[in-house]
Design a protein around this motif. Structure first.
Motif, PDB file in Angstrom:
ATOM      1  N   SER A  44      -2.328   0.697   2.814  1.00 42.00           N
ATOM      2  CA  SER A  44      -2.366  -0.758   2.647  1.00 42.00           C
ATOM      3  C   SER A  44      -1.412  -1.205   1.547  1.00 42.00           C
ATOM      4  CB  SER A  44      -3.799  -1.197   2.319  1.00 42.00           C
ATOM      5  OG  SER A  44      -3.876  -2.594   2.131  1.00 42.00           O
ATOM      6  N   ILE A  45      -1.335  -0.445   0.460  1.00 40.83           N
ATOM      7  CA  ILE A  45      -0.410  -0.765  -0.628  1.00 40.83           C
ATOM      8  C   ILE A  45       1.031  -0.639  -0.148  1.00 40.83           C
ATOM      9  CG2 ILE A  45       0.423  -0.023  -2.895  1.00 40.83           C
ATOM     10  CD1 ILE A  45      -2.451   0.872  -3.522  1.00 40.83           C
ATOM     11  N   ARG A  46       1.317   0.411   0.612  1.00 34.52           N
ATOM     12  CA  ARG A  46       2.668   0.602   1.134  1.00 34.52           C
ATOM     13  C   ARG A  46       3.091  -0.592   1.994  1.00 34.52           C
ATOM     14  NH1 ARG A  46       1.894   4.861   4.083  1.00 34.52           N
ATOM     15  NH2 ARG A  46       2.689   6.476   2.710  1.00 34.52           N
ATOM     16  N   MET A  47       2.188  -1.047   2.851  1.00 35.10           N
ATOM     17  CA  MET A  47       2.505  -2.160   3.746  1.00 35.10           C
ATOM     18  C   MET A  47       2.638  -3.468   2.986  1.00 35.10           C
ATOM     19  SD  MET A  47       0.308  -3.574   7.017  1.00 35.10           S
ATOM     20  CE  MET A  47      -1.052  -4.090   5.956  1.00 35.10           C
ATOM     21  N   SER A  48       1.729  -3.717   2.041  1.00 38.99           N
ATOM     22  CA  SER A  48       1.704  -4.993   1.336  1.00 38.99           C
ATOM     23  C   SER A  48       2.870  -5.150   0.370  1.00 38.99           C
ATOM     24  CB  SER A  48       0.381  -5.134   0.574  1.00 38.99           C
ATOM     25  OG  SER A  48       0.341  -6.321  -0.172  1.00 38.99           O
ATOM     26  N   LEU A  49       3.178  -4.093  -0.392  1.00 36.29           N
ATOM     27  CA  LEU A  49       4.225  -4.166  -1.418  1.00 36.29           C
ATOM     28  C   LEU A  49       5.536  -3.540  -0.968  1.00 36.29           C
ATOM     29  CD1 LEU A  49       2.216  -3.266  -4.661  1.00 36.29           C
ATOM     30  CD2 LEU A  49       2.662  -5.526  -3.679  1.00 36.29           C
ATOM     31  N   ASN A  50       5.544  -3.002   0.254  1.00 36.91           N
ATOM     32  CA  ASN A  50       6.704  -2.228   0.703  1.00 36.91           C
ATOM     33  C   ASN A  50       7.009  -1.128  -0.312  1.00 36.91           C
ATOM     34  OD1 ASN A  50       8.790  -1.544   2.468  1.00 36.91           O
ATOM     35  ND2 ASN A  50      10.272  -2.873   1.425  1.00 36.91           N
ATOM     36  N   ALA A  51       5.940  -0.476  -0.765  1.00 41.63           N
ATOM     37  CA  ALA A  51       6.036   0.513  -1.835  1.00 41.63           C
ATOM     38  C   ALA A  51       6.689   1.799  -1.348  1.00 41.63           C
ATOM     39  CB  ALA A  51       4.644   0.816  -2.389  1.00 41.63           C
ATOM     40  N   SER A  52       7.428   2.417  -2.228  1.00 43.42           N
ATOM     41  CA  SER A  52       8.094   3.681  -1.911  1.00 43.42           C
ATOM     42  C   SER A  52       7.107   4.837  -2.035  1.00 43.42           C
ATOM     43  CB  SER A  52       9.261   3.908  -2.862  1.00 43.42           C
ATOM     44  OG  SER A  52       8.793   4.100  -4.189  1.00 43.42           O
ATOM     45  N   ALA A 100      -4.858  -6.224 -13.511  1.00 40.98           N
ATOM     46  CA  ALA A 100      -3.406  -6.117 -13.383  1.00 40.98           C
ATOM     47  C   ALA A 100      -3.015  -5.343 -12.126  1.00 40.98           C
ATOM     48  CB  ALA A 100      -2.823  -5.452 -14.626  1.00 40.98           C
ATOM     49  N   CYS A 101      -3.760  -4.278 -11.814  1.00 39.19           N
ATOM     50  CA  CYS A 101      -3.494  -3.527 -10.584  1.00 39.19           C
ATOM     51  C   CYS A 101      -3.704  -4.415  -9.355  1.00 39.19           C
ATOM     52  CB  CYS A 101      -4.421  -2.310 -10.490  1.00 39.19           C
ATOM     53  SG  CYS A 101      -4.027  -0.941 -11.591  1.00 39.19           S
ATOM     54  N   GLY A 102      -4.790  -5.177  -9.375  1.00 38.97           N
ATOM     55  CA  GLY A 102      -5.142  -5.988  -8.215  1.00 38.97           C
ATOM     56  C   GLY A 102      -4.192  -7.139  -7.945  1.00 38.97           C
ATOM     57  N   ILE A 103      -3.532  -7.639  -8.981  1.00 34.88           N
ATOM     58  CA  ILE A 103      -2.629  -8.785  -8.802  1.00 34.88           C
ATOM     59  C   ILE A 103      -1.160  -8.354  -8.788  1.00 34.88           C
ATOM     60  CG2 ILE A 103      -4.281 -10.372  -9.858  1.00 34.88           C
ATOM     61  CD1 ILE A 103      -2.560 -10.371 -12.381  1.00 34.88           C
ATOM     62  N   ALA A 104      -0.906  -7.049  -8.840  1.00 31.33           N
ATOM     63  CA  ALA A 104       0.469  -6.542  -8.868  1.00 31.33           C
ATOM     64  C   ALA A 104       1.249  -7.030  -7.649  1.00 31.33           C
ATOM     65  CB  ALA A 104       0.471  -5.022  -8.926  1.00 31.33           C
ATOM     66  N   GLN A 105       2.531  -7.353  -7.880  1.00 30.78           N
ATOM     67  CA  GLN A 105       3.389  -7.883  -6.822  1.00 30.78           C
ATOM     68  C   GLN A 105       4.553  -6.958  -6.467  1.00 30.78           C
ATOM     69  OE1 GLN A 105       2.632 -10.768  -5.158  1.00 30.78           O
ATOM     70  NE2 GLN A 105       0.762 -10.691  -6.410  1.00 30.78           N
ATOM     71  N   ASN A 106       4.733  -5.897  -7.233  1.00 30.33           N
ATOM     72  CA  ASN A 106       5.828  -4.983  -6.928  1.00 30.33           C
ATOM     73  C   ASN A 106       5.522  -3.590  -7.476  1.00 30.33           C
ATOM     74  OD1 ASN A 106       6.574  -5.021  -9.771  1.00 30.33           O
ATOM     75  ND2 ASN A 106       7.521  -7.016  -9.363  1.00 30.33           N
ATOM     76  N   ASP A 174      -4.415  -7.309   2.141  1.00 33.73           N
ATOM     77  CA  ASP A 174      -4.877  -7.533   0.768  1.00 33.73           C
ATOM     78  C   ASP A 174      -6.147  -6.767   0.407  1.00 33.73           C
ATOM     79  OD1 ASP A 174      -2.868  -9.390  -0.134  1.00 33.73           O
ATOM     80  OD2 ASP A 174      -3.757 -10.858   1.229  1.00 33.73           O
ATOM     81  N   GLY A 175      -6.647  -5.989   1.338  1.00 37.17           N
ATOM     82  CA  GLY A 175      -7.872  -5.241   1.051  1.00 37.17           C
ATOM     83  C   GLY A 175      -7.730  -4.276  -0.102  1.00 37.17           C
ATOM     84  N   TRP A 176      -6.503  -3.736  -0.273  1.00 39.83           N
ATOM     85  CA  TRP A 176      -6.300  -2.777  -1.360  1.00 39.83           C
ATOM     86  C   TRP A 176      -6.525  -3.414  -2.723  1.00 39.83           C
ATOM     87  CZ3 TRP A 176      -2.615  -3.538  -5.158  1.00 39.83           C
ATOM     88  CH2 TRP A 176      -1.637  -4.499  -4.900  1.00 39.83           C
ATOM     89  N   ARG A 177      -6.290  -4.726  -2.836  1.00 38.55           N
ATOM     90  CA  ARG A 177      -6.482  -5.391  -4.129  1.00 38.55           C
ATOM     91  C   ARG A 177      -7.947  -5.347  -4.554  1.00 38.55           C
ATOM     92  NH1 ARG A 177      -1.740  -7.901  -5.422  1.00 38.55           N
ATOM     93  NH2 ARG A 177      -0.306  -8.314  -3.698  1.00 38.55           N
TER      94      ARG A 177
END
Length: 203
Positions: A44-52, A100-106, A174-177
């Motif tokens: 979910s984090i990968r999809m939401s933030l396009n995380a590497s 801070a983790c829950g509202i992270a944008q990048n 947004d479930g990961w938040r």
């Protein structure tokens, strides 16, 4: 051995001693829950933030690294200034880092917040065993450590289950938040209860 003092240590444990233990174990619960709850949130984090992939690795390993590094220094600091204040500081910082983790944008934001969260967990966890040593003796101490062991097992096992339910309830985007936001009410309640029920260094 801790130098924290409590008049509880010189007598049969009272009701207040067990309440203090519950407060301590509440903090331990959220710290250890976060060692496993985030695992199911990685897609979910990968999809939401396009995380590497590197970011996803840091979310896991950064928490564990700073958590482990903080344990011994935090225990020694508690011996010097009192474990109550170290515990309060650690839980408060952990709660703020969870926000801070829950509202992270990048990627950088969630990595930094996660590293701080792990550091905070390592700061307050040594106070749990230190207080058990000072608040309990004899069979009561054994029971207290048994309860601590149960919390360790339950919190770690519940992590993936709770994480999966939260993502299912709030959606993949947004479930990961909410995996992080779930710490906030527990953290706030724990800080308030710690102020009220944990004995001070010179109590």
């Amino acid at each position: 051995m801790t130098t924290a003092h409590s008049n509880f240590a010189d007598h049969t444990p009272t009701k207040k001693s067990w309440i203090a233990l519950a407060v301590l174990l509440a903090g331990m619960f959220i710290a250890l829950l976060d060692t496993s709850i985030v695992n199911v949130a990685l897609p979910s984090i990968r999809m939401s933030l396009n995380a590497s992939e590197s970011t996803l690795s840091w979310i896991i390993s950064g928490y564990a690294l700073t958590f482990g590094l903080a344990l011994i220094p935090a225990g020694r600091l508690g011996d010097r200034i009192g474990h109550k204040w170290v515990y309060l500081t650690g839980v408060a910082l952990f709660t703020i880092a969870s926000v801070a983790c829950g509202i992270a944008q990048n990627d950088p934001q969630i990595i930094i917040a996660r590293v701080v969260q792990g550091l905070a967990g390592g700061i307050f966890l040594p106070a749990v065993t230190a207080f058990i040593q000072t608040l309990f003796n004899g069979k009561a101490r054994g029971k207290a450590f048994a309860l601590m062991g149960a919390v360790i097992g339950v919190s770690t096992a519940l992590g993936p289950i709770v994480g999966g339910l939260l993502i299912q309830a709030f959606g993949e985007a947004d479930g990961w938040r909410w995996v992080f936001f779930v710490n906030i009410p527990i953290g706030i309640a724990t800080v308030i209860a710690a102020v009220l029920y944990l004995p001070a260094h010179d109590a």
